[in-house]
Scaffold this active site. Structure first.
Site, PDB file in Angstrom:
ATOM      1  N   TYR A 105       0.832  -1.207   0.000  1.00 43.21           N
ATOM      2  CA  TYR A 105       0.000   0.000   0.000  1.00 43.21           C
ATOM      3  C   TYR A 105       0.870   1.262   0.000  1.00 43.21           C
ATOM      4  O   TYR A 105       0.566   2.238  -0.674  1.00 43.21           O
ATOM      5  CB  TYR A 105      -0.956   0.007   1.202  1.00 43.21           C
ATOM      6  CG  TYR A 105      -2.223  -0.804   0.999  1.00 43.21           C
ATOM      7  CD1 TYR A 105      -3.172  -0.425   0.052  1.00 43.21           C
ATOM      8  CD2 TYR A 105      -2.480  -1.934   1.758  1.00 43.21           C
ATOM      9  CE1 TYR A 105      -4.345  -1.157  -0.126  1.00 43.21           C
ATOM     10  CE2 TYR A 105      -3.652  -2.671   1.588  1.00 43.21           C
ATOM     11  CZ  TYR A 105      -4.583  -2.280   0.644  1.00 43.21           C
ATOM     12  OH  TYR A 105      -5.734  -2.997   0.469  1.00 43.21           O
ATOM     13  N   GLU A 199       3.478 -28.010  20.074  1.00 42.96           N
ATOM     14  CA  GLU A 199       2.652 -27.515  18.977  1.00 42.96           C
ATOM     15  C   GLU A 199       1.371 -26.837  19.471  1.00 42.96           C
ATOM     16  O   GLU A 199       0.811 -26.007  18.762  1.00 42.96           O
ATOM     17  CB  GLU A 199       2.367 -28.731  18.060  1.00 42.96           C
ATOM     18  CG  GLU A 199       0.981 -28.862  17.535  1.00 42.96           C
ATOM     19  CD  GLU A 199       0.702 -30.144  16.746  1.00 42.96           C
ATOM     20  OE1 GLU A 199       1.344 -31.179  16.970  1.00 42.96           O
ATOM     21  OE2 GLU A 199      -0.196 -30.073  15.907  1.00 42.96           O
ATOM     22  N   ASP A 251       1.531 -33.850  17.945  1.00 43.32           N
ATOM     23  CA  ASP A 251       0.639 -34.995  17.768  1.00 43.32           C
ATOM     24  C   ASP A 251       1.337 -36.069  16.936  1.00 43.32           C
ATOM     25  O   ASP A 251       2.259 -35.768  16.171  1.00 43.32           O
ATOM     26  CB  ASP A 251      -0.630 -34.563  17.007  1.00 43.32           C
ATOM     27  CG  ASP A 251      -1.598 -33.771  17.880  1.00 43.32           C
ATOM     28  OD1 ASP A 251      -1.495 -33.848  19.116  1.00 43.32           O
ATOM     29  OD2 ASP A 251      -2.459 -33.085  17.304  1.00 43.32           O
TER      30      ASP A 251
END
Lengths: 369, 369
Positions: A105, A199, A251
């Site tokens: 921008y 995590e 996991d």
């Protein structure tokens, strides 16, 4: 403490600022000699990204491109690159930061640069990273960061208004946010024994309540899924500068395993930047093979998981006996499991199997304790 | 400082623990009197969720259900509820925390509860919230939180190992993570003038570098999208306990507007919990009507945005002249804009239009400064 050399007392943005000024000097000299200005940029094209077996990470090859006044496109590109370098240097001098979106921008004000879309300014930022060989955070163009840190580490922030204050990463029990200031802070001292990356936010909070920092000297880092660049810079610095081993807890599924791998080996997209990967970091668990070993409730791999595993199998970063065995186990057994599944083995409320049995065993197994 | 009454010195989990013990006493008395045990639970079914025009938020109506030994399903449900209450009380006593997912896995150990899926334990937790009328964080069953805080606020954490230490929310320039410990900390003192909530992490970092805390006395909170429950609890407490006005800064699109509205009015899903909403909070901007007023580059509303606006139009929380006008503007002009778009008006690198022109004007307009 021994007196630090001056170069060591420089902040990362100050170092980047010097490199930018050197780049400017080179262009200035070319112009003074009435030569057409040009810079050489390491090529980021896919045929120049190679996997370095020794470093166990993606790096750029030897190809480079020359951007200069030989044609209109080159001239415009060079002007855009130098404008980005100018913005970065101004930001460093004023201790302000901006984002890729803001930069795009802001560039709309500079009509002569003829910027039509954000991809153009983004690409110039990556070229500047490749030229200086530092990540853009270092020259104050910051990403949207995530992640939290907690543990025994005393540090000094280097940004204006905070220099010289020694603060402790133990002072806030929900942890301290990992952003550009923390990733670049000076480490004063730490009696932590290792870094434990997790995590998930709630697991991080639970491990703090279970006092892993006191019991094992763990310095805890939470990534909120894939580690942000600031988190990866911080993890690497804790490893390289303080010599702390790094262990990663996720996991037991392809996504968790890949969170660990990106911390260890980095990504192809950031092959042009050094200092993001931590090759000596270890995936501590939750391994595929731990699902049956620890007899915890598992879930069935779905098609998306399976497809992901097939991709990872072809990835050179997984060309390692241990990781290959994990992928094969996932595919053969078609099982996965979450860290929360260890709660099925809690026998006393408030004393988790994860923090009191699984983690101590795994840390011993990998030689951390 | 005046001496605090004992009840005020109790932590939120200690208060919740007392309510749980009272619940247990009631059951114990019923059993002692040889009555069949039963509890009355405010109904969370959709026909009992009403929008309270005065409070400007969803609350439960007067219906309640009785869970007891009149049938097998009721007996099993009551046993599950009391087990969840037992777990919560044990967690509070040991200063440990758990999550909904962990709680489900832990429940698998209790075969007699006959729990088949997580929806069952989740529902019992919500019933316990409705009975005690407190959010589950308060009884140490925590969500995955997000969000960061920075500013002039001295506080005392209340969890074990941190009590009595006075720490400052100014000590870490990337901010402090908002989790259960911060949401429940005691506020010692603050000379901030108001709370400024921002939706985006990088904007939060930029506003810290622009020293909004010094220049305007802003206490900054970053939500990372929709505010987490811990963030909403913290915002409400800053407003109610310290009397700080709350202003919310988001993108000018239906999603940003709704981030503000959920902080102000809460959600239907949490109608059974008090203490999550901040009815006096104000959406500071980026308003739909500011897009043309400030002449910033806009984007075209897509179909998903438009559909969302049609939903919001029917939502009783938007039944307010100001919000209706904003929705109408979005729909008529089919435009939206990001906060980053203000960077197109930066004239000096490192001095943003957002922090130096837009925010001061809007804060004046809403009477904050």
């Amino acid at each position: 403490m021994t007196q630090k050399k001056r170069s060591e007392r420089e902040t990362l943005p100050q170092k980047a600022g010097k490199l930018i000024v050197e780049l400017g000097d080179k262009i200035y000299t070319q112009l003074s000699n009435l030569e057409p200005p040009a810079v050489s940029i390491p090529s980021r094209s896919i045929d120049n990204i190679v996997f370095d077996e020794r470093l166990q990470q993606y790096v750029l090859g030897h190809k480079s491109i020359r951007r200069g006044f030989s044609n209109v496109r080159g001239a415009k590109g060079l002007a855009q690159l130098l404008w980005v370098a100018y913005v970065a240097n101004e930001l460093i001098k004023s201790d302000q930061v901006t984002t890729l979106r803001d930069l795009y921008y802001t560039s709309l004000n500079e009509k002569m640069l003829e910027i039509k879309e954000q991809a153009e300014t983004d690409s110039q930022v990556e070229d500047l990273e490749a030229i200086l060989s530092v990540p853009r955070e270092t020259f104050n163009i910051i990403p949207h960061d995530r992640g939290t840190a907690f543990g025994r580490l005393v540090l000094e922030y280097t940004i204006k208004g905070f220099q010289g204050n020694r603060v402790d990463l133990m002072s806030h029990p929900d942890g301290v946010s990992i952003g550009p200031a923390l990733a670049q802070a000076r480490f004063v001292s730490s009696d932590s024994n290792f870094v434990l990356v997790v995590e998930k936010h709630a697991v991080f909070i639970q491990l703090i309540r279970e006092k892993l920092h006191e019991r094992f000297g763990a310095l805890l880092i939470e990534t909120g899924g894939q580690a942000s660049r600031a988190a990866r810079i911080l993890i690497r610095r804790l490893n390289k500068e303080l010599g702390l081993p790094v262990y990663i807890l996720t996991d037991a599924d392809p996504w968790g395993m890949h969170i660990a791998l990106v911390i260890i080996s980095g990504s192809a997209k950031s092959a042009h930047i050094k200092d993001l990967a931590t090759p000596s970091a270890k995936w501590l668990g939750f391994w595929a093979t731990d699902i049956e070993k620890y007899k915890v409730p598992s879930l069935v791999l779905n098609d998306v998981d399976y497809k992901r595993l097939e991709e990872l199998k072809k990835d050179p970063r997984y060309n390692d006996k241990f990781f290959r065995a994990q992928i094969e186990w996932f595919m053969r057994k078609r099982k996965k499991a979450e860290l929360e599944a260890f709660s099925s083995k809690n026998t006393t409320i408030g004393v988790t199997y994860l923090a009191n049995t699984y983690l101590p065993e795994k840390l011993r197994e990998l030689g951390a304790t």
